[in-house]
Design an enzyme around this catalytic site. Structure first.
Site, PDB file in Angstrom:
ATOM      1  N   GLU A 189       1.060  -1.162  -0.143  1.00 45.22           N
ATOM      2  CA  GLU A 189       0.094  -0.020  -0.195  1.00 45.22           C
ATOM      3  C   GLU A 189       1.105   0.971  -0.542  1.00 45.22           C
ATOM      4  O   GLU A 189       0.487   1.922   0.780  1.00 45.22           O
ATOM      5  CB  GLU A 189      -0.991   0.303   1.662  1.00 45.22           C
ATOM      6  CG  GLU A 189      -1.852  -1.132   0.858  1.00 45.22           C
ATOM      7  CD  GLU A 189      -2.774  -0.883   2.240  1.00 45.22           C
ATOM      8  OE1 GLU A 189      -3.669  -2.289   2.416  1.00 45.22           O
ATOM      9  OE2 GLU A 189      -3.039  -0.197   3.684  1.00 45.22           O
ATOM     10  N   GLU A 215      -4.928  -8.346   1.039  1.00 46.26           N
ATOM     11  CA  GLU A 215      -5.676  -8.290   2.524  1.00 46.26           C
ATOM     12  C   GLU A 215      -7.244  -8.025   2.483  1.00 46.26           C
ATOM     13  O   GLU A 215      -7.570  -7.862   1.257  1.00 46.26           O
ATOM     14  CB  GLU A 215      -5.479  -6.848   2.498  1.00 46.26           C
ATOM     15  CG  GLU A 215      -4.043  -7.384   3.797  1.00 46.26           C
ATOM     16  CD  GLU A 215      -3.131  -5.861   4.194  1.00 46.26           C
ATOM     17  OE1 GLU A 215      -4.045  -5.003   4.947  1.00 46.26           O
ATOM     18  OE2 GLU A 215      -2.393  -5.628   4.257  1.00 46.26           O
TER      19      GLU A 215
END
Length: 480
Positions: free
Chosen positions: A179, A384
Site C-alpha cells: 500500500e 488483504e
C-alpha cells in the site's frame, strides 16, 4: 462507472462454491503491528516507533513496543496457522531489524529471526510470502528526508538485495511494497500515518520515489532469487464510485482514481504517469522530480498484482455535503488528496464495521472485474481483506464473531463470482491472523481471526478462524 444507487451487487452466497484447484489460502500480518521487541538484537527505531511515541498521535498512547510479542512467540503463531490449515503466510520484514539505520551491512540477528520463521513455516507446509516494506522506514532515513527523497529509493534497493541474499533460497514469493498510497499520502499528506508530515508536494514526491523503489527492488530481487520465484507489489486499489450520475461526480471519480490508483498502476504497469494526474496537480508541481529513465526502471514484469480491499469509496463534486476527512483513512485538518479540494467524500450506505467502513462485497467484485479488464494476463491475489469488530472473550473463553464470518462469506462469494466471470484470481489472504496494533487506532480495533489478550499475550482462535479454516482446508465456500 456506476453510482451508489446503480452499483452491481455480486450474488449473495447460496449453494456451496468450490474454488479452483491450487487456489492459495493464507493469512497476513505486518512487522510493526505484531513483532514487538522494538530495541532487541540491534533493531533501531522506525518512523512508526517515533510517531507512536509522540503524544497525541496514536489512540491511548499505544505503541508497537510489545505489540503481540510475535518476535518471541513466533513458533506458537506458526503452530496456530498449521492448526488452522492455512497454506500461506504473508508477513513483512522489518527494515530497521535487518538494516537498522537503512544503510550498510545487514544485522545478522535480525536476519536470523526471519530465517527461523521461514524454516518453521516450511517445516509446517506453509508457504512464506515476504513483503519487503509495510511502512516501517528506518528513522535515520526519514531524518535524511524520507520517501520524498530519491536516495530513499536507492537505499531500499540495497535493503532488498540484503533480504534476497539471506532468504531467497527459501522464500519463493516476494512483495516489494504494501500500500504505497498510505505511505505517501497518509504519511506525507494528511499526516495520520508516520512520519506525520503534511505537505501535498512531498506526498507526490514520495509516491514517485516509492514507485522507483519498487522498480529497483524488483530488479535487485530478480538478480538474486531463483528463476521460479515470484515478484509482486500490493496496492490498496480504491474502488471509487460517484454519488450520482452527474458529470461533475463522474469527474470527481476520475480525479480520485488518478490519485489513489493510477499514480501507481500507471508507472508500474504501463510505464507512464496518467496525463490527467499531471494536469490535475500542475498547480502544485511540474513533476520535475521524475528523471529520464525512471519510468523504465519502475515498469518491471510482475508475476501477480496484490490487491487489498476493505470497502468502496463514494465521492461527489464538493457542495458542502461531504468532506475529505470522511474518506475512511482517518481524520486530519490536512487532505491526503493533493489538488482535489473540490471533491467531497461520503459514507457509503449500509452496514459498517468497527472502523466505520461500509460492508460491500460488490465493490470487490467490481474491482476485480476492472483490474482483469485493464491488465489482461496479469494474475491477481487478494493480499488483504477482512474487518474489525468489537470482539471479546466470553466467560467460557470463546470469541464468537458472526459479523466477521458474514463479512468473509460475502467477500469470498464475490471473489468466486469474479473468477467465474473471467478474473484470474490466484489466492486470498485474510487480514489479519492476529489482533494487533492498528496504526493510529492503537489496540482499539481488532481485525484478527485470532483474539489476543494483550496483557497476557494469550491467543484464542475466534469462531471466524475455525470457519475460515474449513474453507482453507477444503477450498469450498459453504452455502448460507
Amino acid at each position: 462507472m456506476v453510482t451508489a444507487a446503480q452499483q452491481h451487487t455480486a450474488p449473495g452466497p447460496q449453494a456451496p462454491r468450490t474454488f479452483p484447484e491450487g487456489f492459495l489460502w493464507g493469512s497476513a500480518t505486518a512487522s510493526y503491528q505484531i513483532e514487538g521487541a522494538a530495541a532487541e538484537d540491534g533493531r533501531k527505531p522506525s518512523i512508526w516507533d517515533t510517531y507512536a511515541r509522540t503524544p497525541g498521535r496514536v489512540r491511548n498512547g499505544d505503541t508497537g513496543d510489545i505489540a503481540t510479542d510475535h518476535y518471541h512467540r513466533w513458533r506458537e503463531d506458526v503452530a496456530l496457522m498449521a492448526d488452522l490449515g492455512i497454506g500461506a503466510y504473508r508477513f513483512s520484514l522489518a527494515w530497521p531489524r535487518i538494516q537498522p539505520t537503512g544503510r550498510g551491512p545487514a544485522e545478522q540477528k535480525g536476519l536470523d529471526f526471519y530465517r527461523r520463521l521461514v524454516d518453521e513455516l516450511l517445516d509446517k507446509g506453509i508457504q512464506p510470502v515476504a513483503t519487503l516494506y509495510h511502512w516501517d522506514l528506518p528513522q535515520e532515513l526519514e531524518d535524511a528526508g524520507g520517501w520524498p527523497e530519491r536516495a530513499t529509493a536507492e537505499r531500499f534497493a540495497e535493503y532488498a538485495a540484503l533480504a534476497a541474499d539471506a532468504l531467497g533460497d527459501r522464500v519463493k514469493t516476494w512483495t516489494t511494497l504494501n500500500e504505497p498510497w498510505c505511505s505517501a499520502f497518509l504519511g506525507y499528506g494528511s499526516g495520520v500515518h508516520a512520519p506525520g508530515r503534511t505537505d501535498p508536494v512531498d506526498a507526490l514526491r514520495a509516491a514517485h520515489h516509492l514507485n522507483l523503489a519498487h522498480g529497483l527492488a524488483v530488479q535487485a530481487l530478480r538478480d538474486r532469487v531463483p528463476a521460479d520465484a515470484q515478484c509482486s507489489v500490493t496496492l490498496n486499489i480504491h474502488h471509487v464510485r460517484p454519488l450520482t450520475g452527474d458529470d461533475a461526480d463522474t469527474d470527481a471519480v476520475r480525479r480520485i482514481d488518478a490519485l489513489a490508483n493510477r499514480v501507481f498502476t500507471g508507472p508500474m504497469l504501463r510505464g507512464a504517469y496518467p496525463e490527467d494526474l499531471l494536469k490535475d496537480t500542475a498547480t502544485l508541481t511540474d513533476w520535475s522530480f521524475v528523471r529520464d529513465g525512471d519510468l523504465r526502471q519502475i515498469r518491471q514484469p510482475l508475476d501477480f498484482l496484490g490487491v487489498n480491499y476493505y470497502t468502496p469509496t463514494l465521492v461527489s463534486r464538493a457542495d458542502g455535503s461531504g468532506t475529505h476527512t470522511s474518506d475512511g483513512h482517518g481524520r486530519s485538518a490536512h487532505s491526503p488528496w493533493p489538488a482535489a479540494d473540490e471533491v467531497a467524500f461520503h459514507q457509503p450506505p449500509g452496514e459498517t464495521t468497527a472502523m466505520g467502513w461500509a460492508v460491500d462485497p460488490s465493490g470487490l467484485y467490481d474491482l476485480l472485474g476492472r483490474l482483469a479488464a485493464d491488465f489482461p494476463g496479469l494474475p491477481l491475489v487478494i493480499t488483504e481483506n477482512g474487518a474489525a469488530f468489537d470482539d471479546y472473550a466470553d466467560p467460557s473463553g470463546n470469541v464468537n464473531d458472526p459479523a466477521r464470518i458474514s463479512y468473509l462469506r460475502g467477500h469470498l462469494a464475490a471473489v468466486h463470482q469474479a473468477i467465474a466471470d473471467g478474473a484470474d484470481v490466484r489466492g486470498y489472504f485474510l487480514w489479519s491472523l492476529l489482533d494487533n496494533f492498528e496504526w493510529g487506532y492503537g489496540y482499539s480495533k481488532r481485525f484478527g481471526a485470532v483474539y489476543v489478550d494483550y496483557p497476557t499475550g494469550t491467543r484464542i482462535p475466534k469462531a471466524s478462524a475455525r470457519w475460515y479454516s474449513g474453507v482453507a482446508r477444503t477450498g469450498v465456500l459453504p452455502g448460507a
